[in-house]
Scaffold this motif. Structure first.
Motif, PDB file in Angstrom:
ATOM      1  N   THR A 285       0.832  -1.207   0.000  1.00  0.00           N
ATOM      2  CA  THR A 285       0.000   0.000   0.000  1.00  0.00           C
ATOM      3  C   THR A 285       0.863   1.252   0.000  1.00  0.00           C
ATOM      4  N   GLY A 286       1.919   1.235   0.781  1.00  0.00           N
ATOM      5  CA  GLY A 286       2.836   2.374   0.803  1.00  0.00           C
ATOM      6  C   GLY A 286       3.480   2.608  -0.551  1.00  0.00           C
ATOM      7  N   GLY A 287       3.855   1.532  -1.224  1.00  0.00           N
ATOM      8  CA  GLY A 287       4.455   1.659  -2.559  1.00  0.00           C
ATOM      9  C   GLY A 287       3.490   2.246  -3.563  1.00  0.00           C
ATOM     10  N   VAL A 288       2.245   1.800  -3.529  1.00  0.00           N
ATOM     11  CA  VAL A 288       1.232   2.344  -4.441  1.00  0.00           C
ATOM     12  C   VAL A 288       0.991   3.816  -4.130  1.00  0.00           C
ATOM     13  N   PHE A 289       0.918   4.161  -2.855  1.00  0.00           N
ATOM     14  CA  PHE A 289       0.695   5.552  -2.460  1.00  0.00           C
ATOM     15  C   PHE A 289       1.840   6.434  -2.949  1.00  0.00           C
ATOM     16  N   LEU A 290       3.082   5.988  -2.751  1.00  0.00           N
ATOM     17  CA  LEU A 290       4.228   6.790  -3.190  1.00  0.00           C
ATOM     18  C   LEU A 290       4.290   6.908  -4.705  1.00  0.00           C
TER      19      LEU A 290
ATOM     20  N   PHE B 169       3.510  10.431  -9.341  1.00  0.00           N
ATOM     21  CA  PHE B 169       2.829  10.714 -10.597  1.00  0.00           C
ATOM     22  C   PHE B 169       2.120  12.066 -10.545  1.00  0.00           C
ATOM     23  N   CYS B 170       1.461  12.351  -9.425  1.00  0.00           N
ATOM     24  CA  CYS B 170       0.784  13.646  -9.273  1.00  0.00           C
ATOM     25  C   CYS B 170       1.788  14.791  -9.282  1.00  0.00           C
ATOM     26  N   LYS B 171       2.934  14.589  -8.646  1.00  0.00           N
ATOM     27  CA  LYS B 171       3.959  15.621  -8.638  1.00  0.00           C
ATOM     28  C   LYS B 171       4.502  15.854 -10.052  1.00  0.00           C
ATOM     29  N   LEU B 172       4.662  14.774 -10.786  1.00  0.00           N
ATOM     30  CA  LEU B 172       5.130  14.891 -12.172  1.00  0.00           C
ATOM     31  C   LEU B 172       4.127  15.673 -13.011  1.00  0.00           C
ATOM     32  N   LEU B 173       2.844  15.413 -12.825  1.00  0.00           N
ATOM     33  CA  LEU B 173       1.826  16.150 -13.576  1.00  0.00           C
ATOM     34  C   LEU B 173       1.778  17.619 -13.192  1.00  0.00           C
ATOM     35  N   SER B 174       2.037  17.917 -11.926  1.00  0.00           N
ATOM     36  CA  SER B 174       1.975  19.314 -11.490  1.00  0.00           C
ATOM     37  C   SER B 174       3.157  20.120 -12.027  1.00  0.00           C
ATOM     38  N   VAL B 175       4.258  19.461 -12.305  1.00  0.00           N
ATOM     39  CA  VAL B 175       5.435  20.164 -12.840  1.00  0.00           C
ATOM     40  C   VAL B 175       5.243  20.470 -14.311  1.00  0.00           C
ATOM     41  N   LEU B 176       4.548  19.597 -15.012  1.00  0.00           N
ATOM     42  CA  LEU B 176       4.333  19.807 -16.452  1.00  0.00           C
ATOM     43  C   LEU B 176       3.334  20.859 -16.633  1.00  0.00           C
TER      44      LEU B 176
END
Length: 52
Positions: free
Chosen positions: A35-40, A45-52
């Motif tokens: 679960t921790g791996g999926v959360f991270l 992925f969300c951080k990557l989208l926010s940078v683009l």
């Protein structure tokens, strides 16, 4: 059956019991780690989208 044979059997039993305890402990922690791996991964992925 000699004492050496009995001692070898006891040693094998103790090794099997130790391995069983190790596998049981890993089985208890696996859902939390997964679960921790999926959360991270989702967070990354969300951080990557926010940078683009």
């Amino acid at each position: 059956m000699t004492n050496d044979e009995r001692e070898k059997i006891r040693s094998n039993i103790n090794a099997l019991m130790a391995e069983t305890m190790k596998i049981s402990a890993e089985g208890r922690w696996y859902p939390f780690v997964a679960t921790g791996g999926v959360f991270l991964a989702a967070l990354g992925f969300c951080k990557l989208l926010s940078v683009l």
